[in-house]
Motif scaffolding. Structure first.
Motif, PDB file in Angstrom:
ATOM      1  N   MET A 190       0.839  -1.173   0.000  1.00 45.93           N
ATOM      2  CA  MET A 190       0.000   0.000   0.000  1.00 45.93           C
ATOM      3  C   MET A 190       0.892   1.248   0.000  1.00 45.93           C
ATOM      4  O   MET A 190       1.780   1.373   0.814  1.00 45.93           O
ATOM      5  CB  MET A 190      -0.882  -0.022   1.258  1.00 45.93           C
ATOM      6  N   THR A 191       0.646   2.131  -0.970  1.00 51.86           N
ATOM      7  CA  THR A 191       1.438   3.355  -1.034  1.00 51.86           C
ATOM      8  C   THR A 191       0.762   4.450  -0.232  1.00 51.86           C
ATOM      9  O   THR A 191      -0.465   4.547  -0.187  1.00 51.86           O
ATOM     10  CB  THR A 191       1.594   3.820  -2.500  1.00 51.86           C
ATOM     11  N   LYS A 192       1.600   5.224   0.383  1.00 49.67           N
ATOM     12  CA  LYS A 192       1.080   6.346   1.166  1.00 49.67           C
ATOM     13  C   LYS A 192       0.671   7.474   0.220  1.00 49.67           C
ATOM     14  O   LYS A 192       1.389   7.797  -0.724  1.00 49.67           O
ATOM     15  CB  LYS A 192       2.145   6.880   2.111  1.00 49.67           C
ATOM     16  N   LYS A 193      -0.452   8.040   0.510  1.00 53.91           N
ATOM     17  CA  LYS A 193      -0.885   9.210  -0.248  1.00 53.91           C
ATOM     18  C   LYS A 193      -0.277  10.441   0.411  1.00 53.91           C
ATOM     19  O   LYS A 193      -0.170  10.513   1.629  1.00 53.91           O
ATOM     20  CB  LYS A 193      -2.413   9.349  -0.238  1.00 53.91           C
ATOM     21  N   LYS A 194       0.085  11.397  -0.425  1.00 53.38           N
ATOM     22  CA  LYS A 194       0.607  12.647   0.105  1.00 53.38           C
ATOM     23  C   LYS A 194      -0.578  13.465   0.599  1.00 53.38           C
ATOM     24  O   LYS A 194      -1.659  13.443   0.006  1.00 53.38           O
ATOM     25  CB  LYS A 194       1.345  13.416  -0.979  1.00 53.38           C
ATOM     26  N   PRO A 195      -0.366  14.205   1.676  1.00 54.16           N
ATOM     27  CA  PRO A 195      -1.454  15.067   2.155  1.00 54.16           C
ATOM     28  C   PRO A 195      -1.864  16.051   1.057  1.00 54.16           C
ATOM     29  O   PRO A 195      -1.021  16.489   0.268  1.00 54.16           O
ATOM     30  CB  PRO A 195      -0.830  15.811   3.341  1.00 54.16           C
ATOM     31  N   PRO A 196      -3.133  16.401   0.993  1.00 58.48           N
ATOM     32  CA  PRO A 196      -3.606  17.288  -0.083  1.00 58.48           C
ATOM     33  C   PRO A 196      -2.932  18.655  -0.062  1.00 58.48           C
ATOM     34  O   PRO A 196      -2.799  19.298  -1.093  1.00 58.48           O
ATOM     35  CB  PRO A 196      -5.112  17.410   0.168  1.00 58.48           C
ATOM     36  N   HIS A 197      -2.479  19.101   1.099  1.00 57.81           N
ATOM     37  CA  HIS A 197      -1.861  20.423   1.166  1.00 57.81           C
ATOM     38  C   HIS A 197      -0.451  20.439   0.579  1.00 57.81           C
ATOM     39  O   HIS A 197       0.077  21.488   0.268  1.00 57.81           O
ATOM     40  CB  HIS A 197      -1.838  20.924   2.615  1.00 57.81           C
ATOM     41  N   THR A 198       0.156  19.285   0.373  1.00 60.22           N
ATOM     42  CA  THR A 198       1.514  19.222  -0.174  1.00 60.22           C
ATOM     43  C   THR A 198       1.559  19.790  -1.587  1.00 60.22           C
ATOM     44  O   THR A 198       2.455  20.567  -1.918  1.00 60.22           O
ATOM     45  CB  THR A 198       2.033  17.767  -0.175  1.00 60.22           C
ATOM     46  N   ALA A 199       0.604  19.435  -2.414  1.00 59.12           N
ATOM     47  CA  ALA A 199       0.572  19.939  -3.791  1.00 59.12           C
ATOM     48  C   ALA A 199       0.391  21.452  -3.805  1.00 59.12           C
ATOM     49  O   ALA A 199       1.061  22.156  -4.571  1.00 59.12           O
ATOM     50  CB  ALA A 199      -0.536  19.257  -4.582  1.00 59.12           C
ATOM     51  N   SER A 200      -0.489  21.963  -2.968  1.00 60.95           N
ATOM     52  CA  SER A 200      -0.703  23.411  -2.954  1.00 60.95           C
ATOM     53  C   SER A 200       0.519  24.132  -2.377  1.00 60.95           C
ATOM     54  O   SER A 200       0.855  25.228  -2.815  1.00 60.95           O
ATOM     55  CB  SER A 200      -1.968  23.774  -2.186  1.00 60.95           C
ATOM     56  N   ARG A 201       1.190  23.507  -1.422  1.00 65.63           N
ATOM     57  CA  ARG A 201       2.403  24.107  -0.865  1.00 65.63           C
ATOM     58  C   ARG A 201       3.476  24.181  -1.945  1.00 65.63           C
ATOM     59  O   ARG A 201       4.142  25.191  -2.111  1.00 65.63           O
ATOM     60  CB  ARG A 201       2.909  23.306   0.334  1.00 65.63           C
ATOM     61  N   ARG A 202       3.616  23.111  -2.705  1.00 67.44           N
ATOM     62  CA  ARG A 202       4.596  23.099  -3.794  1.00 67.44           C
ATOM     63  C   ARG A 202       4.263  24.159  -4.844  1.00 67.44           C
ATOM     64  O   ARG A 202       5.151  24.826  -5.374  1.00 67.44           O
ATOM     65  CB  ARG A 202       4.663  21.724  -4.445  1.00 67.44           C
ATOM     66  N   ALA A 203       3.002  24.292  -5.148  1.00 67.09           N
ATOM     67  CA  ALA A 203       2.588  25.301  -6.133  1.00 67.09           C
ATOM     68  C   ALA A 203       2.902  26.709  -5.615  1.00 67.09           C
ATOM     69  O   ALA A 203       3.368  27.565  -6.379  1.00 67.09           O
ATOM     70  CB  ALA A 203       1.101  25.165  -6.440  1.00 67.09           C
ATOM     71  N   ARG A 204       2.656  26.933  -4.317  1.00 63.00           N
ATOM     72  CA  ARG A 204       2.977  28.246  -3.730  1.00 63.00           C
ATOM     73  C   ARG A 204       4.481  28.497  -3.747  1.00 63.00           C
ATOM     74  O   ARG A 204       4.931  29.597  -4.071  1.00 63.00           O
ATOM     75  CB  ARG A 204       2.447  28.344  -2.300  1.00 63.00           C
ATOM     76  N   GLU A 205       5.252  27.483  -3.429  1.00 61.41           N
ATOM     77  CA  GLU A 205       6.716  27.623  -3.449  1.00 61.41           C
ATOM     78  C   GLU A 205       7.210  27.914  -4.857  1.00 61.41           C
ATOM     79  O   GLU A 205       8.085  28.757  -5.054  1.00 61.41           O
ATOM     80  CB  GLU A 205       7.379  26.353  -2.910  1.00 61.41           C
ATOM     81  N   LYS A 206       6.640  27.227  -5.818  1.00 65.47           N
ATOM     82  CA  LYS A 206       7.031  27.449  -7.213  1.00 65.47           C
ATOM     83  C   LYS A 206       6.676  28.876  -7.646  1.00 65.47           C
ATOM     84  O   LYS A 206       7.478  29.549  -8.297  1.00 65.47           O
ATOM     85  CB  LYS A 206       6.345  26.427  -8.128  1.00 65.47           C
ATOM     86  N   ALA A 207       5.495  29.341  -7.269  1.00 62.24           N
ATOM     87  CA  ALA A 207       5.076  30.707  -7.606  1.00 62.24           C
ATOM     88  C   ALA A 207       5.982  31.738  -6.927  1.00 62.24           C
ATOM     89  O   ALA A 207       6.351  32.751  -7.542  1.00 62.24           O
ATOM     90  CB  ALA A 207       3.615  30.932  -7.210  1.00 62.24           C
ATOM     91  N   ARG A 208       6.353  31.480  -5.678  1.00 62.06           N
ATOM     92  CA  ARG A 208       7.253  32.399  -4.964  1.00 62.06           C
ATOM     93  C   ARG A 208       8.627  32.438  -5.637  1.00 62.06           C
ATOM     94  O   ARG A 208       9.208  33.502  -5.807  1.00 62.06           O
ATOM     95  CB  ARG A 208       7.403  31.987  -3.500  1.00 62.06           C
ATOM     96  N   ARG A 209       9.125  31.282  -6.008  1.00 59.78           N
ATOM     97  CA  ARG A 209      10.437  31.228  -6.649  1.00 59.78           C
ATOM     98  C   ARG A 209      10.388  31.931  -8.009  1.00 59.78           C
ATOM     99  O   ARG A 209      11.296  32.676  -8.368  1.00 59.78           O
ATOM    100  CB  ARG A 209      10.894  29.786  -6.815  1.00 59.78           C
ATOM    101  N   ARG A 210       9.314  31.720  -8.748  1.00 55.40           N
ATOM    102  CA  ARG A 210       9.158  32.389 -10.048  1.00 55.40           C
ATOM    103  C   ARG A 210       9.130  33.908  -9.865  1.00 55.40           C
ATOM    104  O   ARG A 210       9.785  34.645 -10.609  1.00 55.40           O
ATOM    105  CB  ARG A 210       7.873  31.897 -10.716  1.00 55.40           C
ATOM    106  N   ALA A 211       8.393  34.374  -8.852  1.00 59.68           N
ATOM    107  CA  ALA A 211       8.329  35.811  -8.568  1.00 59.68           C
ATOM    108  C   ALA A 211       9.708  36.342  -8.168  1.00 59.68           C
ATOM    109  O   ALA A 211      10.106  37.437  -8.585  1.00 59.68           O
ATOM    110  CB  ALA A 211       7.301  36.094  -7.480  1.00 59.68           C
ATOM    111  N   LEU A 212      10.440  35.568  -7.374  1.00 58.82           N
ATOM    112  CA  LEU A 212      11.793  35.958  -6.975  1.00 58.82           C
ATOM    113  C   LEU A 212      12.687  36.102  -8.201  1.00 58.82           C
ATOM    114  O   LEU A 212      13.435  37.077  -8.323  1.00 58.82           O
ATOM    115  CB  LEU A 212      12.393  34.920  -6.009  1.00 58.82           C
ATOM    116  N   ILE A 213      12.604  35.161  -9.102  1.00 62.28           N
ATOM    117  CA  ILE A 213      13.418  35.208 -10.321  1.00 62.28           C
ATOM    118  C   ILE A 213      13.088  36.468 -11.118  1.00 62.28           C
ATOM    119  O   ILE A 213      13.980  37.201 -11.554  1.00 62.28           O
ATOM    120  CB  ILE A 213      13.213  33.935 -11.175  1.00 62.28           C
TER     121      ILE A 213
END
Length: 161
Positions: A1-24
């Motif tokens: 049985m594989t563990k599912k990632k918490p639903p907030h992980t995807a949104s956290r990654r998306a926020r981090e990606k958006a922050r990094r893009r804005a920083l760039i």
């Protein structure tokens, strides 16, 4: 049985990606202002953002793509300035004059950004990037057309000019 990632992980990654893009993009704009458009290099951008050059290319395929995004940002900033300037006037000719002076002031305040917006695009050869710029161009043209049409409707601008 594989563990599912918490639903907030995807949104956290998306926020981090958006922050990094804005920083760039923020850092790229700072570099263009400090070094000039002709001296802007991805190596400097990588150094200033403390990212590997390869990481930059995960967010933007090329230097032109970074600059395209800066052009879009700049156009939206300029459009906001136009809207504020026009809101102070009811007469179409006064509104157009306000847009003119607003554009002039933008050029004086930020000549490197102005150069990027109005001269860099002329030399672009990547059709996809040029197409990416179309909506921001159309927004400004539409805004100016609305002023002119409003003046024609109110008979403060002659339709045959």
């Amino acid at each position: 049985m594989t563990k599912k990632k918490p639903p907030h992980t995807a949104s956290r990654r998306a926020r981090e990606k958006a922050r990094r893009r804005a920083l760039i993009l923020d850092t790229a704009m700072d570099l263009v202002r400090r070094q000039g458009l002709e001296n802007f290099q991805m190596e400097d951008l990588a150094y200033q953002t403390e990212l590997a050059k390869g990481t930059l290319y995960r967010y933007f395929k090329s230097k032109d793509e970074v600059l395209t995004e800066l052009i879009i940002r700049a156009r939206l900033q300029l459009l906001e300035r136009f809207e504020l300037a026009v809101a102070k006037n009811e007469h179409a000719l006064k509104q157009l004059e306000a847009v003119h002076w607003c554009n002039y002031q933008f050029c004086q305040d930020d000549p490197d950004l102005y150069e990027l917006m109005f001269f860099y695009e002329a030399g672009m050869t990547d059709a996809m990037l040029v197409e990416r710029l179309q909506p921001s161009s159309r927004s400004i043209v539409h805004f100016l057309n609305e002023i002119i049409q409003g003046g024609i409707d109110k008979k403060t601008i002659q339709a045959d000019l």
